[in-house]
Design a protein around this motif. Structure first.
Motif, PDB file in Angstrom:
ATOM      1  N   PRO A   1       0.811  -1.215   0.000  1.00 20.85           N
ATOM      2  CA  PRO A   1       0.000   0.000   0.000  1.00 20.85           C
ATOM      3  C   PRO A   1       0.850   1.273   0.000  1.00 20.85           C
ATOM      4  O   PRO A   1       0.377   2.339  -0.363  1.00 20.85           O
ATOM      5  CB  PRO A   1      -0.803  -0.093   1.302  1.00 20.85           C
ATOM      6  N   MET A   2       2.099   1.151   0.420  1.00 19.49           N
ATOM      7  CA  MET A   2       2.957   2.315   0.505  1.00 19.49           C
ATOM      8  C   MET A   2       3.851   2.457  -0.733  1.00 19.49           C
ATOM      9  O   MET A   2       4.621   3.405  -0.833  1.00 19.49           O
ATOM     10  CB  MET A   2       3.848   2.229   1.750  1.00 19.49           C
TER      11      MET A   2
ATOM     12  N   GLU B   1      12.919  10.300   6.819  1.00 19.67           N
ATOM     13  CA  GLU B   1      11.590  10.581   7.355  1.00 19.67           C
ATOM     14  C   GLU B   1      11.652  10.900   8.840  1.00 19.67           C
ATOM     15  O   GLU B   1      11.171  10.132   9.682  1.00 19.67           O
ATOM     16  CB  GLU B   1      10.665   9.359   7.139  1.00 19.67           C
TER      17      GLU B   1
ATOM     18  N   VAL C   1       8.557  10.447  11.149  1.00 18.24           N
ATOM     19  CA  VAL C   1       8.164   9.100  11.554  1.00 18.24           C
ATOM     20  C   VAL C   1       9.002   8.652  12.747  1.00 18.24           C
ATOM     21  O   VAL C   1       8.489   8.076  13.707  1.00 18.24           O
ATOM     22  CB  VAL C   1       8.312   8.116  10.372  1.00 18.24           C
TER      23      VAL C   1
ATOM     24  N   TRP D   1      11.205   3.666   6.339  1.00 18.57           N
ATOM     25  CA  TRP D   1      10.343   4.283   7.363  1.00 18.57           C
ATOM     26  C   TRP D   1       8.879   4.283   6.964  1.00 18.57           C
ATOM     27  O   TRP D   1       8.000   4.501   7.797  1.00 18.57           O
ATOM     28  CB  TRP D   1      10.808   5.711   7.646  1.00 18.57           C
ATOM     29  N   LEU D   2       8.590   4.094   5.687  1.00 20.15           N
ATOM     30  CA  LEU D   2       7.190   4.145   5.251  1.00 20.15           C
ATOM     31  C   LEU D   2       6.506   2.786   5.321  1.00 20.15           C
ATOM     32  O   LEU D   2       5.284   2.704   5.236  1.00 20.15           O
ATOM     33  CB  LEU D   2       7.096   4.705   3.825  1.00 20.15           C
ATOM     34  N   CYS D   3       7.274   1.732   5.445  1.00 24.23           N
ATOM     35  CA  CYS D   3       6.662   0.406   5.598  1.00 24.23           C
ATOM     36  C   CYS D   3       5.873   0.392   6.898  1.00 24.23           C
ATOM     37  O   CYS D   3       6.393   0.726   7.951  1.00 24.23           O
ATOM     38  CB  CYS D   3       7.742  -0.670   5.635  1.00 24.23           C
ATOM     39  N   VAL D   4       4.579   0.045   6.817  1.00 21.46           N
ATOM     40  CA  VAL D   4       3.758   0.042   8.023  1.00 21.46           C
ATOM     41  C   VAL D   4       3.557  -1.363   8.591  1.00 21.46           C
ATOM     42  O   VAL D   4       2.786  -1.565   9.516  1.00 21.46           O
ATOM     43  CB  VAL D   4       2.361   0.676   7.782  1.00 21.46           C
ATOM     44  N   GLY D   5       4.252  -2.342   8.004  1.00 20.61           N
ATOM     45  CA  GLY D   5       4.137  -3.698   8.535  1.00 20.61           C
ATOM     46  C   GLY D   5       2.769  -4.307   8.331  1.00 20.61           C
ATOM     47  O   GLY D   5       2.251  -5.005   9.197  1.00 20.61           O
TER      48      GLY D   5
ATOM     49  N   GLU E   1       3.514   3.390  -3.710  1.00 18.95           N
ATOM     50  CA  GLU E   1       3.453   4.653  -4.441  1.00 18.95           C
ATOM     51  C   GLU E   1       4.270   5.752  -3.787  1.00 18.95           C
ATOM     52  O   GLU E   1       4.761   6.646  -4.462  1.00 18.95           O
ATOM     53  CB  GLU E   1       2.002   5.141  -4.446  1.00 18.95           C
ATOM     54  N   GLU E   2       4.333   5.721  -2.486  1.00 20.69           N
ATOM     55  CA  GLU E   2       4.984   6.797  -1.754  1.00 20.69           C
ATOM     56  C   GLU E   2       6.458   6.524  -1.505  1.00 20.69           C
ATOM     57  O   GLU E   2       7.211   7.408  -1.125  1.00 20.69           O
ATOM     58  CB  GLU E   2       4.294   7.015  -0.394  1.00 20.69           C
TER      59      GLU E   2
ATOM     60  N   ARG F   1      15.923  -0.307   9.821  1.00 23.68           N
ATOM     61  CA  ARG F   1      15.683   0.911  10.593  1.00 23.68           C
ATOM     62  C   ARG F   1      16.606   0.968  11.800  1.00 23.68           C
ATOM     63  O   ARG F   1      17.161   2.020  12.126  1.00 23.68           O
ATOM     64  CB  ARG F   1      14.226   0.939  11.084  1.00 23.68           C
TER      65      ARG F   1
END
Ligand code: SF4
Ligand code: SF4
Lengths: 295, 186
Positions: free
Chosen positions: B41-42, B110, B113, B72-76, B44-45, B98
């Motif tokens: 889902p991330m 980021e 975050v 840092w954008l991976c939300v697991g 694109e960003e 990280r």
């Protein structure tokens, strides 16, 4: 719930030990309230894990996986000491954290030693971490049917499972497919209509909703757009974080109220506290509920 | 540790082995089918897709990886784990990356975050639970741009969805000992 460890529980009731998690004590306390109400309806005696601590959520494992394992691990030690075999976790994210901690401790003797060093109790691995839905069996939705006296007809709902709950069993240890048709039947029993849609397991942005709201906005808007195109007038969710994100994030002007699934049971059984729950939503559901003479 | 340079590209031969050991993942088995990236889902960003990060780890592009936004954008969300035919656990890899980025004081792409994670953990280390109000005020103080949330937080607060006082565990000494065992400072 602190005194009288092994107090007698009423005849015919099943004792269930719950790990509520931080959000259920604050921003999602209505979820806790309505869920426990529902559990009591199903003949359960709900107890909280005594002195439970935060599972660490995303921040702990994001910056220090070992710390995360041991932090969650404290809850397993507590459950073990309190003689609990099955620990039922309400929040999908807490569930994943505790389950992961359990797997890591089972595998790694070094981590078990550190856990002992921190809390002074040997980890035995007797405690099983389970998702709260597993306290019910498929088919149990019928229990609630007889108690519903207020039809929720007029609610056109889409069910939003969010990311974690809908992953396969080999990844999370919980299989949604077993429960899916029961969940749908449960909602339909209230008189609400369940609409099939394509975004039930999309991600809402999770914790990035706080630190990168711009990203979360985009994800939430997409989910809301799907819901509106499916002609839904409300969303049903299982996760405290999803509920807040879907009501708070996104730039869309016309918002949909997002209900926790047990809230519906409250509405349908004429629970007195239901009005209070409804009032505390960020997206006011009262116009919708009043329109259809539900509240 | 590396110094900043644009060229030539620096490769760190031991990087993959290090990440593999710490995260328990076998990166050699990735054949870059991109199933992971397709469902992310991330994606694109992110500046590099999840499988790009794996490729970069394989190649030893340590600095690029540690300084990427992707880690840092991976939300697991576990979408990639569900899809990967080789059972590679990308979020576990991200956790390790990280951690290395923080340990080696890499430039963080980021910072918001990271500030979020740290503000959250400060509460947990102190009370054993998340004190949402304390956390939000502290974290929000540092990052003012989100004034738009103020009305929401007020609504939360006045309708009783936020506790005024922190929830604490009774045995707070456990948190102290945990910090010692893990060498994290409060
Ligand atoms: S799905 Fe697995 S094998 Fe395919 S690119 Fe991603 S990590 Fe590699
Ligand atoms: S776990 Fe991370 S990398 Fe994998 S799909 Fe989710 S956000 Fe993307």
């Amino acid at each position: 719930m602190s005194k009288g460890d092994r107090k007698l529980i009423p005849l015919g009731k099943r004792r269930i030990c719950i790990y509520p998690g931080c959000s259920l004590t604050a921003s999602s306390r209505d979820f806790a309230d309505s869920l426990f109400q529902m559990a009591r309806m199903a003949g359960m005696w709900v107890e909280e894990l005594k002195d439970w601590n935060c599972c660490g959520a995303s921040p702990a494992h994001s910056v220090n996986p070992e710390y995360a394992t041991l932090l969650s691990g404290r809850n397993l030690i507590l459950a073990q000491k309190q003689g609990i075999e099955d620990l039922y976790v309400v929040c999908p994210s807490c569930y994943i954290r505790l389950k992961e901690s359990m797997h890591k401790l089972d595998k790694d003797a070094g981590l078990r030693d550190k856990l002992f060093e921190a809390y002074g109790t040997e980890y035995t691995g007797e405690v099983n971490v389970r998702f709260f839905l597993e306290s019910l069996e498929p088919g149990d939705e019928e229990i609630f049917k007889g108690k519903m006296n207020q039809s929720l007809a007029g609610l056109n709902a889409v069910i939003y499972y969010g990311c974690l709950m809908s992953r396969p069993e080999r990844v999370t240890g919980f299989e949604l497919k077993v429960y899916e048709s029961s969940i749908i039947k449960f909602v339909e029993n209230t008189g609400a209509k369940v609409i099939d849609w394509g975004a039930s397991s999309r991600c809402c942005g999770a914790h990035l909703a706080v630190s990168r709201p711009d990203l979360s906005d985009r994800l939430v808007d997409r989910i809301l757009d799907y819901a509106k195109r499916a002609k839904a007038n409300c969303i049903i969710t299982f996760c405290p974080l999803c509920q807040v994100n879907l009501e708070m994030r996104g730039k869309a002007k016309d918002r949909l109220p997002v209900f926790f699934i047990p809230e519906l049971a409250g509405f349908a059984t004429g629970e007195v506290k239901a009005l209070k729950w409804a009032r505390r939503h960020l997206v006011n559901p009262l116009p919708l509920l009043r329109n259809h003479r539900i509240l | 540790m590396q110094t900043k340079s644009t060229e030539p590209i620096r490769m760190d031969a031991g990087f993959m082995k290090d990440v593999a050991e710490r995260s328990g993942q076998m990166f050699n088995s990735c054949f870059h089918c991109r199933s992971c990236s397709g469902g992310c889902p991330m994606g694109e960003e992110m500046d590099y897709l999840p499988n790009d990060i794996i490729r970069m780890v394989q190649l030893g592009l340590k600095q690029e990886v540690l300084e990427s936004a992707s880690i840092w954008l991976c939300v697991g969300c576990l979408a990639c784990v569900s899809e990967c035919p080789n059972g590679i656990h990308i979020p576990d890899m991200m956790d390790t990356l990280r951690q290395i980025a923080l340990e080696e004081k890499a430039t963080i792409k980021e910072p918001e975050v990271v500030a979020f994670h740290q503000a959250f953990l400060d509460q947990v280390k102190r009370y054993g639970r998340l004190y949402e109000l304390g956390f939000m005020t502290r974290y929000r103080m540092k990052s003012l741009p989100v004034l738009r949330d103020l009305p929401n937080y007020m609504k939360f607060f006045f309708s009783g969805r936020l506790n005024f006082l922190p929830e604490k565990i009774h045995k707070r000494v456990d948190m102290k000992r945990l910090n010692e065992v893990c060498n994290v400072e409060r």
